[in-house]
Motif scaffolding. Structure first.
Motif, PDB file in Angstrom:
ATOM      1  N   ASP A   1       0.850  -1.185   0.000  1.00  0.00           N
ATOM      2  CA  ASP A   1       0.000   0.000   0.000  1.00  0.00           C
ATOM      3  C   ASP A   1       0.886   1.234   0.000  1.00  0.00           C
ATOM      4  OD1 ASP A   1      -2.266  -1.543   0.103  1.00  0.00           O
ATOM      5  OD2 ASP A   1      -2.725  -1.113   2.207  1.00  0.00           O
ATOM      6  N   VAL A   2       0.513   2.214  -0.809  1.00  0.00           N
ATOM      7  CA  VAL A   2       1.173   3.523  -0.800  1.00  0.00           C
ATOM      8  C   VAL A   2       0.127   4.533  -0.370  1.00  0.00           C
ATOM      9  CG1 VAL A   2       2.448   5.240  -2.128  1.00  0.00           C
ATOM     10  CG2 VAL A   2       2.679   2.806  -2.699  1.00  0.00           C
ATOM     11  N   LYS A   3       0.397   5.242   0.725  1.00  0.00           N
ATOM     12  CA  LYS A   3      -0.576   6.153   1.308  1.00  0.00           C
ATOM     13  C   LYS A   3      -0.507   7.534   0.644  1.00  0.00           C
ATOM     14  CE  LYS A   3      -1.617   3.068   4.483  1.00  0.00           C
ATOM     15  NZ  LYS A   3      -2.899   2.362   4.505  1.00  0.00           N
ATOM     16  N   ARG A   4      -1.675   8.146   0.538  1.00  0.00           N
ATOM     17  CA  ARG A   4      -1.744   9.477  -0.058  1.00  0.00           C
ATOM     18  C   ARG A   4      -0.884  10.467   0.732  1.00  0.00           C
ATOM     19  NH1 ARG A   4      -4.992  12.030  -3.606  1.00  0.00           N
ATOM     20  NH2 ARG A   4      -6.475  10.279  -3.715  1.00  0.00           N
ATOM     21  N   GLY A   5      -0.064  11.228   0.010  1.00  0.00           N
ATOM     22  CA  GLY A   5       0.719  12.294   0.621  1.00  0.00           C
ATOM     23  C   GLY A   5       2.078  11.892   1.146  1.00  0.00           C
ATOM     24  N   GLU A   6       2.434  10.621   1.056  1.00  0.00           N
ATOM     25  CA  GLU A   6       3.725  10.191   1.587  1.00  0.00           C
ATOM     26  C   GLU A   6       4.778  10.089   0.488  1.00  0.00           C
ATOM     27  OE1 GLU A   6       4.160   6.252   3.222  1.00  0.00           O
ATOM     28  OE2 GLU A   6       2.914   5.333   1.669  1.00  0.00           O
ATOM     29  N   ILE A   7       6.034  10.093   0.910  1.00  0.00           N
ATOM     30  CA  ILE A   7       7.137   9.691   0.040  1.00  0.00           C
ATOM     31  C   ILE A   7       7.537   8.297   0.497  1.00  0.00           C
ATOM     32  CG2 ILE A   7       9.482  10.145  -0.749  1.00  0.00           C
ATOM     33  CD1 ILE A   7       9.056  13.081  -0.237  1.00  0.00           C
TER      34      ILE A   7
ATOM     35  N   MET B   1      10.492  25.415 -12.596  1.00  0.00           N
ATOM     36  CA  MET B   1      10.020  24.768 -11.373  1.00  0.00           C
ATOM     37  C   MET B   1      10.992  23.705 -10.884  1.00  0.00           C
ATOM     38  SD  MET B   1       6.622  22.358 -10.912  1.00  0.00           S
ATOM     39  CE  MET B   1       5.431  23.650 -11.155  1.00  0.00           C
ATOM     40  N   THR B   2      11.655  23.032 -11.800  1.00  0.00           N
ATOM     41  CA  THR B   2      12.561  21.950 -11.427  1.00  0.00           C
ATOM     42  C   THR B   2      14.007  22.405 -11.269  1.00  0.00           C
ATOM     43  OG1 THR B   2      12.702  21.328 -13.774  1.00  0.00           O
ATOM     44  CG2 THR B   2      11.131  20.130 -12.406  1.00  0.00           C
TER      45      THR B   2
ATOM     46  N   LEU C   1       1.654  17.428 -16.467  1.00  0.00           N
ATOM     47  CA  LEU C   1       0.197  17.348 -16.342  1.00  0.00           C
ATOM     48  C   LEU C   1      -0.296  17.657 -14.932  1.00  0.00           C
ATOM     49  CD1 LEU C   1      -0.408  14.105 -18.440  1.00  0.00           C
ATOM     50  CD2 LEU C   1      -0.690  16.474 -19.177  1.00  0.00           C
ATOM     51  N   ASP C   2       0.560  18.242 -14.101  1.00  0.00           N
ATOM     52  CA  ASP C   2       0.206  18.532 -12.704  1.00  0.00           C
ATOM     53  C   ASP C   2      -0.318  17.283 -12.003  1.00  0.00           C
ATOM     54  OD1 ASP C   2       0.881  21.236 -12.992  1.00  0.00           O
ATOM     55  OD2 ASP C   2      -1.110  21.732 -13.729  1.00  0.00           O
ATOM     56  N   PRO C   3       0.495  16.237 -11.923  1.00  0.00           N
ATOM     57  CA  PRO C   3       0.012  14.965 -11.381  1.00  0.00           C
ATOM     58  C   PRO C   3      -0.180  14.998  -9.874  1.00  0.00           C
ATOM     59  CG  PRO C   3       2.367  14.841 -11.732  1.00  0.00           C
ATOM     60  CD  PRO C   3       1.929  16.167 -12.285  1.00  0.00           C
TER      61      PRO C   3
ATOM     62  N   LEU D   1      14.937  19.101  -3.826  1.00  0.00           N
ATOM     63  CA  LEU D   1      13.943  19.505  -4.826  1.00  0.00           C
ATOM     64  C   LEU D   1      12.717  18.608  -4.742  1.00  0.00           C
ATOM     65  CD1 LEU D   1      13.020  21.076  -7.350  1.00  0.00           C
ATOM     66  CD2 LEU D   1      14.329  19.427  -8.721  1.00  0.00           C
ATOM     67  N   THR D   2      12.936  17.297  -4.631  1.00  0.00           N
ATOM     68  CA  THR D   2      11.821  16.357  -4.544  1.00  0.00           C
ATOM     69  C   THR D   2      10.949  16.647  -3.334  1.00  0.00           C
ATOM     70  OG1 THR D   2      13.121  14.615  -5.625  1.00  0.00           O
ATOM     71  CG2 THR D   2      11.193  13.919  -4.355  1.00  0.00           C
ATOM     72  N   LEU D   3      11.576  16.870  -2.194  1.00  0.00           N
ATOM     73  CA  LEU D   3      10.828  17.148  -0.973  1.00  0.00           C
ATOM     74  C   LEU D   3      10.066  18.466  -1.083  1.00  0.00           C
ATOM     75  CD1 LEU D   3      10.180  16.210   1.888  1.00  0.00           C
ATOM     76  CD2 LEU D   3      12.227  17.411   2.671  1.00  0.00           C
ATOM     77  N   SER D   4      10.698  19.474  -1.659  1.00  0.00           N
ATOM     78  CA  SER D   4      10.046  20.769  -1.821  1.00  0.00           C
ATOM     79  C   SER D   4       8.825  20.658  -2.731  1.00  0.00           C
ATOM     80  CB  SER D   4      11.040  21.782  -2.391  1.00  0.00           C
ATOM     81  OG  SER D   4      10.400  23.014  -2.684  1.00  0.00           O
ATOM     82  N   LEU D   5       8.972  19.955  -3.851  1.00  0.00           N
ATOM     83  CA  LEU D   5       7.848  19.798  -4.779  1.00  0.00           C
ATOM     84  C   LEU D   5       6.731  18.972  -4.145  1.00  0.00           C
ATOM     85  CD1 LEU D   5       9.818  19.101  -8.086  1.00  0.00           C
ATOM     86  CD2 LEU D   5       8.462  21.145  -7.562  1.00  0.00           C
ATOM     87  N   GLN D   6       7.121  17.929  -3.389  1.00  0.00           N
ATOM     88  CA  GLN D   6       6.108  17.086  -2.748  1.00  0.00           C
ATOM     89  C   GLN D   6       5.272  17.913  -1.776  1.00  0.00           C
ATOM     90  OE1 GLN D   6       6.311  15.877   0.710  1.00  0.00           O
ATOM     91  NE2 GLN D   6       4.449  14.652   0.541  1.00  0.00           N
ATOM     92  N   ARG D   7       5.927  18.756  -1.001  1.00  0.00           N
ATOM     93  CA  ARG D   7       5.210  19.573  -0.029  1.00  0.00           C
ATOM     94  C   ARG D   7       4.398  20.663  -0.702  1.00  0.00           C
ATOM     95  NH1 ARG D   7      10.136  20.163   4.434  1.00  0.00           N
ATOM     96  NH2 ARG D   7       9.778  18.150   5.479  1.00  0.00           N
ATOM     97  N   THR D   8       4.960  21.294  -1.715  1.00  0.00           N
ATOM     98  CA  THR D   8       4.283  22.408  -2.383  1.00  0.00           C
ATOM     99  C   THR D   8       3.074  21.937  -3.190  1.00  0.00           C
ATOM    100  OG1 THR D   8       6.377  23.612  -2.570  1.00  0.00           O
ATOM    101  CG2 THR D   8       4.585  24.314  -4.010  1.00  0.00           C
TER     102      THR D   8
END
Length: 279
Positions: free
Chosen positions: A33-39, A135-136, A166-168, A191-198
């Motif tokens: 299971d992969v939970k919504r909002g997690e890395i 953005m990246t 596509l703004d996934p 960068l990954t963490l920043s994009l995930q949070r934003t």
């Protein structure tokens, strides 16, 4: 973050997955299971099928058995129109970036936009591509360049820009820091963490990079013995006595990653004022 943070909705649900290539069985009765909002970091030894698992989830690999649900829909048994609607909601960064060598960075970013929204005019396509490039963390002048003109780190960021076109809601990253020097890898993690949070992304991250696991992952799934043998925070995994888990996290590189993470945490703590320190 703690595991309790992610007790809610599973955005990906895999049950009883089996994948084989001839007589070689890669997965057997794999659940995840992969939970919504997690890395979620996905780790495992060579040949454990980390990329095969990702390809099964996104529809590039047809498993022998099992079920895969994404966004609550059966991803293995749907018609093409339904599949298209699901694919619009995720982005994928393949190993090495997987850019089209004959297209510029901007044109690469526009590929999914043209595929799913063919009526968009070129001016809007150019505007969206330019935004995703910046953005990246790429310079604005990277858009007209071809992949051969980019460094390894820039190629990864260009691939990431395309995956975000596509703004996934859901982002798949396959070994995003492989081949990068430590500074470049750390910058990509940030960068990954920043994009995930934003952007509120859910991230499925395949990696062998222990620094990435400690720096940005909420939970880690361990592939071994043809299945997911454990999922949890690193602290929870370290409490298990499975030999591969202990060797992986407690080996020399694991200890170095712990020291690096502790050092970063110490540097991030606010420093006291002279008054606080009794000056």
């Amino acid at each position: 973050m703690t595991a309790a943070t992610f007790e809610g909705e599973a955005i990906i649900r895999v049950r009883g997955l089996r994948n084989s290539f001839g007589e070689q069985v890669v997965h057997d009765q794999l659940d995840l299971d992969v939970k919504r909002g997690e890395i979620l970091g996905v780790v495992g030894g060579s040949g454990t099928g980390k990329s095969v698992l990702m390809r099964s989830i996104i529809g590039l690999q047809q498993p022998d058995a099992g079920s895969v649900e994404v966004f609550g829909d059966n991803a293995l048994d749907i018609d093409e129109d339904e599949a298209i609607e699901i694919r619009k909601r995720w982005g994928v960064l393949f190993q090495g970036g997987a850019l089209f060598s004959t297209l510029t960075v901007a044109e690469n970013v526009q590929v999914p936009l043209k595929e799913f929204y063919p009526r968009l005019d070129q001016a809007l396509l150019d505007e969206i591509a330019a935004y995703k490039v910046v953005m990246t963390g790429l310079p604005p002048d990277a858009g007209p360049k071809y992949p051969a003109e980019l460094s390894g780190g820039m190629k990864k960021r260009a691939g990431l820009a395309r995956s975000l076109a596509l703004d996934p809601e859901l982002l798949f990253l396959d070994e995003p820091t492989a081949g990068l020097d430590p500074i470049g890898a750390a910058a990509f993690d940030e960068l990954t963490l920043s994009l995930q949070r934003t952007l509120g992304l859910t991230v499925f991250l395949i990696t062998h990079d222990l620094d990435s696991l400690y720096a940005i992952c909420d939970r880690v799934a361990v592939l071994a013995d043809r299945r997911v043998i454990a999922v949890g925070t690193i602290e929870e995994l370290l409490a298990l006595d499975h030999p591969w888990i202990q060797e992986y996290f407690n080996g020399p590189r694991g200890r170095a990653a712990v020291s690096s993470a502790e050092g970063a945490a110490a540097r991030a703590e606010p420093q006291g004022t002279p008054q606080d320190m009794g000056a």
